[in-house]
Design an enzyme around this catalytic site. Structure first.
Site, PDB file in Angstrom:
ATOM      1  N   TYR A   1       0.852  -1.201   0.000  1.00 20.01           N
ATOM      2  CA  TYR A   1       0.000   0.000   0.000  1.00 20.01           C
ATOM      3  C   TYR A   1       0.886   1.249   0.000  1.00 20.01           C
ATOM      4  O   TYR A   1       0.674   2.175  -0.787  1.00 20.01           O
ATOM      5  CB  TYR A   1      -0.958   0.011   1.205  1.00 20.01           C
ATOM      6  CG  TYR A   1      -1.795   1.283   1.244  1.00 20.01           C
ATOM      7  CD1 TYR A   1      -2.741   1.538   0.259  1.00 20.01           C
ATOM      8  CD2 TYR A   1      -1.607   2.244   2.248  1.00 20.01           C
ATOM      9  CE1 TYR A   1      -3.489   2.719   0.263  1.00 20.01           C
ATOM     10  CE2 TYR A   1      -2.345   3.418   2.264  1.00 20.01           C
ATOM     11  CZ  TYR A   1      -3.290   3.648   1.272  1.00 20.01           C
ATOM     12  OH  TYR A   1      -4.026   4.821   1.271  1.00 20.01           O
TER      13      TYR A   1
ATOM     14  N   LEU B   1      -5.029   9.693   9.084  1.00 18.91           N
ATOM     15  CA  LEU B   1      -6.176   8.813   9.337  1.00 18.91           C
ATOM     16  C   LEU B   1      -7.522   9.530   9.131  1.00 18.91           C
ATOM     17  O   LEU B   1      -7.855  10.472   9.856  1.00 18.91           O
ATOM     18  CB  LEU B   1      -6.079   8.269  10.767  1.00 18.91           C
ATOM     19  CG  LEU B   1      -4.914   7.288  10.966  1.00 18.91           C
ATOM     20  CD1 LEU B   1      -4.490   7.229  12.439  1.00 18.91           C
ATOM     21  CD2 LEU B   1      -5.287   5.894  10.474  1.00 18.91           C
TER      22      LEU B   1
HETATM   23  P1  NDP Z   1     -13.362   4.465   0.791  1.00 24.48           P
HETATM   24  O1  NDP Z   1     -13.170   2.993   0.857  1.00 24.48           O
HETATM   25  O2  NDP Z   1     -14.438   5.073   1.622  1.00 24.48           O
HETATM   26  O3  NDP Z   1     -13.572   4.921  -0.726  1.00 24.48           O
HETATM   27  C1  NDP Z   1     -12.811   4.371  -1.763  1.00 24.48           C
HETATM   28  C2  NDP Z   1     -13.435   4.761  -3.090  1.00 24.48           C
HETATM   29  O4  NDP Z   1     -12.601   4.268  -4.145  1.00 24.48           O
HETATM   30  C3  NDP Z   1     -14.809   4.160  -3.283  1.00 24.48           C
HETATM   31  O5  NDP Z   1     -15.664   5.124  -3.846  1.00 24.48           O
HETATM   32  C4  NDP Z   1     -14.576   3.022  -4.259  1.00 24.48           C
HETATM   33  O6  NDP Z   1     -15.702   2.889  -5.115  1.00 24.48           O
HETATM   34  C5  NDP Z   1     -13.396   3.571  -5.078  1.00 24.48           C
HETATM   35  N1  NDP Z   1     -12.634   2.491  -5.692  1.00 24.48           N
HETATM   36  C6  NDP Z   1     -11.862   1.555  -5.078  1.00 24.48           C
HETATM   37  N2  NDP Z   1     -11.365   0.690  -5.975  1.00 24.48           N
HETATM   38  C7  NDP Z   1     -11.839   1.088  -7.192  1.00 24.48           C
HETATM   39  C8  NDP Z   1     -11.702   0.589  -8.513  1.00 24.48           C
HETATM   40  N3  NDP Z   1     -10.941  -0.494  -8.787  1.00 24.48           N
HETATM   41  N4  NDP Z   1     -12.330   1.232  -9.523  1.00 24.48           N
HETATM   42  C9  NDP Z   1     -13.075   2.329  -9.258  1.00 24.48           C
HETATM   43  N5  NDP Z   1     -13.252   2.860  -8.045  1.00 24.48           N
HETATM   44  C10 NDP Z   1     -12.651   2.225  -7.017  1.00 24.48           C
HETATM   45  O7  NDP Z   1     -11.946   5.097   1.179  1.00 24.48           O
HETATM   46  P2  NDP Z   1     -11.414   6.620   1.257  1.00 24.48           P
HETATM   47  O8  NDP Z   1     -12.458   7.588   0.895  1.00 24.48           O
HETATM   48  O9  NDP Z   1     -10.735   6.752   2.556  1.00 24.48           O
HETATM   49  O10 NDP Z   1     -10.280   6.551   0.135  1.00 24.48           O
HETATM   50  C11 NDP Z   1     -10.182   7.481  -0.926  1.00 24.48           C
HETATM   51  C12 NDP Z   1      -8.713   7.723  -1.229  1.00 24.48           C
HETATM   52  O11 NDP Z   1      -8.090   8.314  -0.090  1.00 24.48           O
HETATM   53  C13 NDP Z   1      -7.912   6.454  -1.528  1.00 24.48           C
HETATM   54  O12 NDP Z   1      -7.030   6.714  -2.605  1.00 24.48           O
HETATM   55  C14 NDP Z   1      -7.130   6.212  -0.238  1.00 24.48           C
HETATM   56  O13 NDP Z   1      -5.928   5.517  -0.480  1.00 24.48           O
HETATM   57  C15 NDP Z   1      -6.876   7.652   0.193  1.00 24.48           C
HETATM   58  N6  NDP Z   1      -6.550   7.850   1.592  1.00 24.48           N
HETATM   59  C16 NDP Z   1      -7.398   7.447   2.588  1.00 24.48           C
HETATM   60  C17 NDP Z   1      -7.070   7.662   3.911  1.00 24.48           C
HETATM   61  C18 NDP Z   1      -7.907   7.182   5.052  1.00 24.48           C
HETATM   62  O14 NDP Z   1      -7.403   7.128   6.193  1.00 24.48           O
HETATM   63  N7  NDP Z   1      -9.183   6.851   4.847  1.00 24.48           N
HETATM   64  C19 NDP Z   1      -5.836   8.381   4.267  1.00 24.48           C
HETATM   65  C20 NDP Z   1      -5.017   8.729   3.151  1.00 24.48           C
HETATM   66  C21 NDP Z   1      -5.385   8.500   1.862  1.00 24.48           C
HETATM   67  P3  NDP Z   1     -16.359   1.514  -5.603  1.00 24.48           P
HETATM   68  O15 NDP Z   1     -16.068   0.480  -4.554  1.00 24.48           O
HETATM   69  O16 NDP Z   1     -17.803   1.827  -5.786  1.00 24.48           O
HETATM   70  O17 NDP Z   1     -15.684   1.241  -6.891  1.00 24.48           O
HETATM   71  C1  8X3 Z   2      -4.413   5.798   4.628  1.00 23.34           C
HETATM   72  C2  8X3 Z   2      -3.690   6.248   5.860  1.00 23.34           C
HETATM   73  O1  8X3 Z   2      -2.019   5.439   7.605  1.00 23.34           O
HETATM   74  O2  8X3 Z   2      -3.972   4.050   7.178  1.00 23.34           O
HETATM   75  O3  8X3 Z   2      -3.671   6.056   3.495  1.00 23.34           O
HETATM   76  O4  8X3 Z   2      -2.174   4.159   5.580  1.00 23.34           O
HETATM   77  S1  8X3 Z   2      -2.929   4.896   6.570  1.00 23.34           S
END
Ligand code: NDP
Ligand code: 8X3
Length: 254
Positions: free
Chosen positions: A153, A185
Site C-alpha cells: 500500500y 487517518l
Molecule cells: P473508501 O473505501 O471510503 O472509498 C474508496 C473509493 O474508491 C470508493 O468510492 C470506491 O468505489 C473507489 N474504488 C476503489 N477501488 C476502485 C476501482 N478499482 N475502480 C473504481 N473505483 C474504485 O476510502 P477513502 O475515501 O478513505 O479513500 C479514498 C482515497 O483516499 C484512496 O485513494 C485512499 O488511499 C486515500 N486515503 C485514505 C485515507 C484514510 O485514512 N481513509 C488516508 C489517506 C489516503 P467503488 O467500490 O464503488 O468502486
Molecule cells: C491511509 C492512511 O495510515 O492508514 O492512506 O495508511 S494509513
C-alpha cells in the site's frame, strides 16, 4: 463565470463522495465515478438537489478499456473537464512482506497506481490542448512515510507521490495545475475494505482519538480549487491533531 466541470473517481464513498457533495454545493458540474451503480444512482439523486448538472460513470479504474469507454461516453455538456480528482483507491490487507497475498498486492497496484494512470491518460490530453486544467491526486501519509506491514500500500502511494511530481514537471508548461493531498487517518470505509469487512477491527483504527472526516478533506479540496489562477497548492500533508506520523497516535484508553 463559466460553470466548471469536475470528474471525481471513487465518489461512491468516503473522501470522493464528500468532495462530490462539497463541489455540487458550489455549483460545479460534477461527474461521479465508481463501481457500485446503486450508490452512484443514489448520490446522483442527492446531488441533483444542489446542482442541475450531475453525471455518473460506472467503471473499474483498473480496467483500461472500461475507463476509456466510460470517459468517451460522456455527453457533450460534460466533456470539457476542468478538474480531475484522482481519488479512487484502497488498501487491501495489512501483512508483513513475506506473508502478503498476491491478489491484495495486485488490487492495490492496479487501482491506486495503474488506475490513476489510466484515468489521467484519458483526460490529460484535452487539458494540454486547452492549456488549462487542474489535477488533484489523493496520496497519503503512507506515500511519504512507510509503516510496518504497509509495504505494498505504501509503495502504491509513494508511486502516487512520484507521479504527482512527474505530472507537475511535464504539465506546468501547459498551464495545468497538479496538486496532491496526503491525508493521515480519515474515518471512511477505507479500513473496512483493508480488513475485508471486519467491522470491529476497522473501528479500532479510529478509536480513542478524533480522526479526520471525509468532509475535512473535501473542504480542503474546495479551498485548493478556489485559489486564483496563479496559485497552485502543490502538496499537502493533512493529519488529525492526535496523529504525529504513521505510528504515533495519541489515543485515550478507557
Ligand atoms: P473508501 O473505501 O471510503 O472509498 C474508496 C473509493 O474508491 C470508493 O468510492 C470506491 O468505489 C473507489 N474504488 C476503489 N477501488 C476502485 C476501482 N478499482 N475502480 C473504481 N473505483 C474504485 O476510502 P477513502 O475515501 O478513505 O479513500 C479514498 C482515497 O483516499 C484512496 O485513494 C485512499 O488511499 C486515500 N486515503 C485514505 C485515507 C484514510 O485514512 N481513509 C488516508 C489517506 C489516503 P467503488 O467500490 O464503488 O468502486
Ligand atoms: C491511509 C492512511 O495510515 O492508514 O492512506 O495508511 S494509513
Amino acid at each position: 463565470m463559466k460553470q466548471k466541470t469536475v470528474l471525481i473517481t471513487g465518489a461512491t464513498s468516503g473522501i470522493g463522495k464528500a468532495t462530490a457533495e462539497q463541489l455540487a454545493k458550489q455549483q460545479y458540474r460534477v461527474i461521479i465515478c465508481g463501481r457500485r451503480q446503486e450508490r452512484l444512482t443514489n448520490l446522483q439523486n442527492t446531488l441533483l438537489l444542489q446542482t442541475s448538472q450531475v453525471h455518473s460513470l460506472c467503471f473499474d479504474v483498473a480496467k483500461p478499456e472500461e475507463v476509456a469507454h466510460a470517459i468517451a461516453s460522456l455527453p457533450p455538456d460534460f466533456q470539457d473537464i476542468d478538474v480531475l480528482i484522482n481519488n479512487a483507491g484502497n488498501a487491501h490487507g495489512l501483512a508483513p512482506i513475506h506473508e502478503g497475498d498476491l491478489r491484495d498486492w495486485e488490487a492495490m497496484i492496479d487501482t491506486n497506481l495503474k488506475g490513476l494512470l489510466y484515468v489521467s491518460k484519458c483526460i490529460i490530453p484535452q487539458m494540454v490542448e486547452k492549456q488549462r486544467g487542474h489535477i488533484i491526486n489523493i496520496g497519503s501519509i503512507a506515500g511519504k512515510e512507510v509503516y510496518a506491514q504497509g509495504n505494498v500500500y505504501c509503495a502504491s502511494k509513494f508511486a502516487v507521490d512520484a507521479l504527482t511530481q512527474a505530472m507537475r514537471i511535464d504539465l506546468h508548461k501547459y498551464n495545468i495545475k497538479v496538486s496532491a493531498i496526503n491525508p493521515g487517518l480519515v474515518e471512511t470505509e477505507f479500513s473496512l475494505v483493508r480488513f475485508k469487512g471486519d467491522t470491529e477491527r476497522a473501528k479500532k483504527v479510529y478509536s480513542g482519538f478524533t480522526p479526520l472526516t471525509a468532509t475535512d478533506i473535501a473542504e480542503i479540496i474546495a479551498f485548493i480549487l478556489s485559489r486564483p489562477a496563479h496559485v497552485n497548492i502543490a502538496d499537502l500533508l493533512v493529519l488529525p491533531t492526535a496523529q504525529a506520523n504513521t505510528y504515533l497516535v495519541n489515543r485515550k484508553t478507557e
